[in-house]
Design a protein around this motif. Structure first.
Motif, PDB file in Angstrom:
ATOM      1  N   TYR A   5       0.805  -1.237   0.000  1.00 40.60           N
ATOM      2  CA  TYR A   5       0.000   0.000   0.000  1.00 40.60           C
ATOM      3  C   TYR A   5       0.832   1.279   0.000  1.00 40.60           C
ATOM      4  O   TYR A   5       0.281   2.369  -0.117  1.00 40.60           O
ATOM      5  CB  TYR A   5      -0.962   0.006   1.200  1.00 40.60           C
TER       6      TYR A   5
ATOM      7  N   HIS B 275      -1.922  -4.795  -2.304  1.00 40.20           N
ATOM      8  CA  HIS B 275      -2.393  -4.567  -0.937  1.00 40.20           C
ATOM      9  C   HIS B 275      -3.166  -3.257  -0.890  1.00 40.20           C
ATOM     10  O   HIS B 275      -2.616  -2.194  -1.112  1.00 40.20           O
ATOM     11  CB  HIS B 275      -1.185  -4.530   0.013  1.00 40.20           C
ATOM     12  N   ASN B 276      -4.466  -3.384  -0.625  1.00 39.45           N
ATOM     13  CA  ASN B 276      -5.320  -2.206  -0.473  1.00 39.45           C
ATOM     14  C   ASN B 276      -4.782  -1.304   0.657  1.00 39.45           C
ATOM     15  O   ASN B 276      -4.286  -1.825   1.662  1.00 39.45           O
ATOM     16  CB  ASN B 276      -6.732  -2.696  -0.110  1.00 39.45           C
ATOM     17  N   THR B 277      -4.800  -0.010   0.550  1.00 38.16           N
ATOM     18  CA  THR B 277      -5.342   0.789  -0.532  1.00 38.16           C
ATOM     19  C   THR B 277      -4.232   1.056  -1.548  1.00 38.16           C
ATOM     20  O   THR B 277      -3.184   1.557  -1.186  1.00 38.16           O
ATOM     21  CB  THR B 277      -5.879   2.120   0.049  1.00 38.16           C
TER      22      THR B 277
ATOM     23  N   THR C 294      -4.078   1.909   6.340  1.00 40.65           N
ATOM     24  CA  THR C 294      -4.128   0.501   6.755  1.00 40.65           C
ATOM     25  C   THR C 294      -4.641   0.328   8.185  1.00 40.65           C
ATOM     26  O   THR C 294      -5.023  -0.758   8.575  1.00 40.65           O
ATOM     27  CB  THR C 294      -2.734  -0.123   6.647  1.00 40.65           C
TER      28      THR C 294
ATOM     29  N   LEU D  61     -11.254   0.343  -2.641  1.00 42.94           N
ATOM     30  CA  LEU D  61     -10.993  -1.099  -2.692  1.00 42.94           C
ATOM     31  C   LEU D  61     -11.246  -1.635  -4.105  1.00 42.94           C
ATOM     32  O   LEU D  61     -10.490  -2.461  -4.609  1.00 42.94           O
ATOM     33  CB  LEU D  61     -11.845  -1.834  -1.648  1.00 42.94           C
TER      34      LEU D  61
ATOM     35  N   SER E 120      -8.315  -0.777  -6.183  1.00 42.61           N
ATOM     36  CA  SER E 120      -7.233  -1.756  -5.953  1.00 42.61           C
ATOM     37  C   SER E 120      -7.481  -3.017  -6.780  1.00 42.61           C
ATOM     38  O   SER E 120      -6.553  -3.580  -7.377  1.00 42.61           O
ATOM     39  CB  SER E 120      -7.142  -2.130  -4.469  1.00 42.61           C
TER      40      SER E 120
ATOM     41  N   VAL F 207      -6.818  -7.132   2.061  1.00 42.64           N
ATOM     42  CA  VAL F 207      -7.684  -6.096   2.640  1.00 42.64           C
ATOM     43  C   VAL F 207      -7.566  -6.061   4.155  1.00 42.64           C
ATOM     44  O   VAL F 207      -7.706  -7.091   4.820  1.00 42.64           O
ATOM     45  CB  VAL F 207      -9.178  -6.366   2.296  1.00 42.64           C
TER      46      VAL F 207
ATOM     47  N   PRO G  79      -9.854  -4.940   6.785  1.00 46.00           N
ATOM     48  CA  PRO G  79     -11.259  -4.521   6.706  1.00 46.00           C
ATOM     49  C   PRO G  79     -11.660  -3.380   7.633  1.00 46.00           C
ATOM     50  O   PRO G  79     -12.476  -2.549   7.264  1.00 46.00           O
ATOM     51  CB  PRO G  79     -12.038  -5.787   7.058  1.00 46.00           C
TER      52      PRO G  79
ATOM     53  N   LEU H  66     -18.115  -5.517   2.106  1.00 45.45           N
ATOM     54  CA  LEU H  66     -17.447  -6.565   1.328  1.00 45.45           C
ATOM     55  C   LEU H  66     -18.403  -7.212   0.330  1.00 45.45           C
ATOM     56  O   LEU H  66     -18.009  -7.535  -0.793  1.00 45.45           O
ATOM     57  CB  LEU H  66     -16.849  -7.627   2.260  1.00 45.45           C
TER      58      LEU H  66
ATOM     59  N   PHE I  12     -10.683 -11.393  -2.835  1.00 43.49           N
ATOM     60  CA  PHE I  12     -10.418 -10.439  -1.753  1.00 43.49           C
ATOM     61  C   PHE I  12     -10.051 -11.231  -0.507  1.00 43.49           C
ATOM     62  O   PHE I  12     -10.808 -12.111  -0.083  1.00 43.49           O
ATOM     63  CB  PHE I  12     -11.649  -9.557  -1.499  1.00 43.49           C
TER      64      PHE I  12
ATOM     65  N   ILE J 264      -9.331 -11.102   3.433  1.00 37.64           N
ATOM     66  CA  ILE J 264      -9.402 -10.278   4.648  1.00 37.64           C
ATOM     67  C   ILE J 264      -8.298 -10.736   5.597  1.00 37.64           C
ATOM     68  O   ILE J 264      -8.209 -11.904   5.954  1.00 37.64           O
ATOM     69  CB  ILE J 264     -10.807 -10.290   5.296  1.00 37.64           C
TER      70      ILE J 264
END
Length: 321
Positions: free
Chosen positions: A41, A66-68, A79, A99, A102, A116, A118, A171, A187, A189
């Protein structure tokens, strides 16, 4: 020359602070023997300018983003935030948009998954930091630790159902839109490194069961799980192995005390405990080393050789067993 680490990927978190160009960062990771990377991220649009041509030329594969992603400077979408659990609808919608962005990048790069974080049960201050300090100074059994831990648990449990529901709704929306857009990515988590963050392994299992059939699973961060187990949040080894069928990706690293992102076996000098996670690594569709800058190329190579040799040994034993 380091061994060819085919089938394994490596996160840019290891060397991103050492490089001003994306190409230099990726070349250094390639020199370790990796053919795939996870773009974390902190990867900016500027770094991508020299990474994207390498992806297009087939010089590097992207396992996951890796989000974001790419990097967003706003801490609301960083994060360590409420992210997909925001009660404020415009902020939650923005978290969903980011998301999906991403996921769009992951799709464009041929990656299999988006990692993610979350959300969390929000606290007025970083109670995790306070707990880790007491853990370090006085130990887990001290009365100071136990009383603050109880306070944290009560507040976390009081808020978790509400935030879990918000996260699940977000989600569900993301998965539906991603499938409509044809992104074709999973995705994951991720198990988190602070005790007030979500999900625990139990919470992850609940979300995955509720959204059965969605492109969603557990991104099992081994070191974070070890840390939460030591602090007293859940039974990491047992619960993680119970979710093995739902793991879509792993972050491979080990925790020494409450310090994470070390090379498995090498830094802890414990040659047995990490074996508990080898079946999960073996079965995981995406395997990513997520190591800190202090890990040397030699240590990374040695750790990888230990992991792969032990997994091969287990596979052989099962065939003959």
């Amino acid at each position: 020359m380091f061994t060819d680490k085919k089938g394994y990927s490596f996160s840019t978190c290891w060397n991103i602070k050492r490089h001003t160009t994306g190409q230099g960062m990726i070349e250094e990771i390639k020199s370790l023997g990796f053919r795939q990377v996870e773009l974390n991220y902190n990867v900016t649009d500027e770094l991508l300018q020299t990474i994207e041509p390498m992806i297009e030329r087939g010089e590097i594969g992207i396992s996951s983003v890796h989000n974001t992603f790419p990097h967003v400077a706003d801490p609301d979408y960083g994060t360590d935030s409420v992210l997909l659990g925001f009660d404020d609808e415009p902020r939650r919608k923005r978290a969903i948009e980011l998301l999906l962005r991403s996921a769009e990048y992951a799709h464009r790069y041929g990656a299999k998954a988006v990692v993610v974080h979350p959300g969390e049960v929000p606290f007025e201050y970083n109670i995790d930091e306070a707990l880790k300090k007491i853990y370090h100074d006085q130990g887990q059994d001290s009365s100071d630790y136990q009383s603050l831990w109880q306070e944290m648990l009560e507040k976390r449990e009081a808020g978790s159902a509400h935030y879990l529901k918000r996260i699940q709704e977000s989600l569900e929306e993301v998965c539906e839109l991603s499938e409509q857009y044809g992104y074709g990515v999973n995705f994951g988590i991720e198990t988190r490194s602070r005790c007030y963050q979500m999900p625990t392994l139990q919470e992850a299992g609940a979300i995955i069961r509720e959204l059965k059939g969605a492109p969603l699973g557990l991104w099992y961060d081994i070191g974070h799980g070890m840390m939460m187990d030591r602090m007293g949040l859940y039974d990491n080894v047992r619960e993680a192995n119970e979710l093995i069928d739902h793991v879509i990706g792993v972050h491979i690293h080990e925790t020494v005390g409450l310090s994470d992102h070390w090379c498995p076996y090498i830094h802890s000098k414990d040659m047995a405990f990490f074996d508990s996670f080898l079946d999960i690594i073996d079965r995981s569709p995406v395997k990513v080393y997520e190591l800190k800058a202090a890990c040397t190329p030699e240590e990374i190579d040695e750790s990888h050789q230990l992991i792969t040799a032990r997994i091969a040994g287990r596979q052989a034993a099962r065939q003959h067993g």
